[in-house]
Design a protein around this motif. Structure first.
Motif, short mmCIF file in Angstrom:
data_model
loop_
_atom_site.label_atom_id
_atom_site.label_comp_id
_atom_site.label_asym_id
_atom_site.label_seq_id
_atom_site.Cartn_x
_atom_site.Cartn_y
_atom_site.Cartn_z
N TRP A 1 32.57 42.06 44.81
CA TRP A 1 33.96 42.11 44.35
C TRP A 1 34.04 42.13 42.83
O TRP A 1 33.12 41.70 42.14
CB TRP A 1 34.78 40.94 44.91
N SER B 1 37.27 41.37 39.81
CA SER B 1 38.62 40.83 39.67
C SER B 1 39.36 41.50 38.53
O SER B 1 38.76 42.13 37.65
CB SER B 1 38.58 39.31 39.44
N TYR C 1 33.35 38.96 38.48
CA TYR C 1 32.70 39.70 39.56
C TYR C 1 31.76 38.77 40.32
O TYR C 1 31.45 37.66 39.87
CB TYR C 1 31.91 40.90 39.01
N LEU D 1 36.61 40.37 54.81
CA LEU D 1 36.56 41.34 53.72
C LEU D 1 37.61 42.43 53.89
O LEU D 1 37.88 43.19 52.95
CB LEU D 1 35.16 41.97 53.65
N VAL E 1 37.24 44.66 46.70
CA VAL E 1 36.08 44.16 47.42
C VAL E 1 35.55 45.23 48.37
O VAL E 1 36.32 46.01 48.93
CB VAL E 1 36.45 42.86 48.21
N ASN F 1 44.53 38.15 44.57
CA ASN F 1 43.51 37.10 44.59
C ASN F 1 44.18 35.73 44.73
O ASN F 1 43.99 34.82 43.93
CB ASN F 1 42.68 37.18 43.32
N ILE G 1 41.81 41.41 43.27
CA ILE G 1 40.39 41.69 43.47
C ILE G 1 40.26 43.01 44.21
O ILE G 1 41.14 43.41 44.97
CB ILE G 1 39.68 40.58 44.30
N ILE H 1 30.27 47.69 42.87
CA ILE H 1 30.43 46.95 44.13
C ILE H 1 29.75 47.73 45.27
O ILE H 1 30.41 48.20 46.20
CB ILE H 1 31.92 46.67 44.45
#
Length: 397
Positions: A61, A63, A100, A118, A74, A86, A72, A55
């Motif tokens: 992100w 998961s 992802y 975010l 991020v 999530n 998740i 990432i």
């Protein structure tokens, strides 16, 4: 750290209590026992989600899902990695689909278009004027505890308990030697279903006795060098791949082509190493690449196999070929293991089987079984306990 060669006879000790027995069969298929595992083991454990290199950019992100939990991790606009459930705060809709991706500058719910930054903050709510006494600050994404160790990102659904650093201490030195923090993705996270209880799959990972019987390719690579050890609760297996044994073409070519790796000490140049951390995380550590693998409970008789592969940048032709051959060798091992654990799962349902003996040298299987008995004392019962005892154990949490 205790260490026992698979085919040796060092360090034999008298069997005490239940140390010489596997977990009882009922724990491999019982719905109530699985509820206990969720409450007393899995929600309290650190779960690996991805590597920081997976990432790299804002909006990237990955998961993770486990027994009804959706999470998740991020990368934010500020470069910070955060973890959230999530789940939309409006109607509980799952927000991001798949393993992802990149969500751009915000996370948009596909149900009613609520949007989140975010950093988890609620940014936009259609028809916000319809909600009484509504403050967006109260409806940000629910955070999940997370931490980073040696470049890998972990989450934990129930706070408290040992820190991630403490949990990873038994492999911290090796993570430094192999430069875990600098790894880059070879192939992304994959998930698929295995039709077995998660403990069955985990047992097989450190069941060394079946290697000679069921893995001809792997056995021809490692032979009698396969050595089991337990280091502060972490199972470790070491094997040399440098012995001139008769082997198939992939194994012979891998052994011949595997190049020198400058940052590894001499004793690790031709060594395959395996780590298993409780409850269901494994690292396959090779001179050429590093893989992780997880067996995550799904139902009492199914689990999710989740894995990915990483390596340090190396453009040498022989290294690329060695990595290809590594994957090819282990593809056969995984296929063989799939059939074996399905056989075991079938047998666990038989009225003829209660528990099986564990040899004195099977220290990793003993370690795992005893840890489960400590975490869930009902695992000491050879037969499924009555309803009242199961309910009492569930109520204790």
């Amino acid at each position: 750290m205790s260490s026992i060669p698979l085919y040796g006879s060092a360090g034999l000790r008298p069997v005490a209590d239940q140390a010489g027995w596997s977990l009882p069969a009922w724990t491999y298929e019982d719905p109530d026992f699985m509820k206990l595992e969720l409450a007393k083991v899995w929600r309290r454990a650190w779960q690996l989600v991805c590597h920081v290199s997976d990432i790299p950019d804002p909006g990237d992100w990955q998961s993770f899902r486990m027994m009804g939990e959706l999470a998740i991790v991020v990368r934010g606009r500020d470069g910070t990695i955060r973890a959230f459930h999530n789940v939309c705060r409006h109607r509980a809709a799952r927000l991001l689909d798949g393993d992802y991706g990149n969500c751009g500058g915000r996370i948009l719910c596909p149900y009613h278009a609520w949007s989140f930054g975010l950093d988890g903050a609620l940014l936009g709510v259609p028809f916000i004027e319809e909600y009484e006494n509504f403050d967006k600050a109260d409806y940000g994404l629910t955070p999940v505890e997370h931490a980073v160790h040696a470049g890998f990102v972990y989450i934990r659904f129930e706070p408290g308990g040992p820190s991630l650093a403490d949990e990873m201490a038994p492999i911290a030195e090796e993570a430094g030697i192999y430069r875990f923090e600098e790894l880059q993705q070879l192939y992304p996270v994959r998930t698929r279903i295995r039709e077995v209880n998660w403990k069955n799959a985990c047992d097989n990972y450190v069941d060394a006795l079946h290697v000679r019987v069921a893995h001809p390719g792997l056995d021809s690579l490692v032979r009698e060098t396969y050595t089991l050890s337990v280091d502060r609760g972490v199972d470790k297996i070491f094997a040399s791949v440098d012995l001139p044994n008769r082997a198939g073409p992939s194994v012979e070519l891998y052994r011949r082509l595997l190049p020198h790796v400058d940052h590894l000490p001499a004793e690790r140049q031709k060594m395959w190493t395996y780590f298993r951390l409780f409850p269901g995380l494994m690292f396959d550590v090779y001179p050429d690449q590093i893989d992780f693998m997880q067996f995550i409970p799904l139902t009492p008789t199914t689990c999710i196999l989740r894995d990915a592969a990483y390596a340090l940048p190396d453009d040498r032709r022989e290294m690329k070929l060695a990595r290809y051959l590594n994957i090819r060798i282990n593809r056969d091992v995984n296929r063989e293991d799939k059939g074996l654990i399905e056989r075991v799962q079938d047998g666990m349902a038989s009225s003829s089987f209660t528990a099986g003996p564990l040899g004195r040298n099977e220290i990793c299987l003993r370690n795992f079984a005893e840890r489960m008995r400590r975490e869930i004392p009902l695992a000491r019962e050879r037969q499924r306990p009555g309803r009242d005892r199961l309910d009492a154990a569930l109520a204790e949490n």
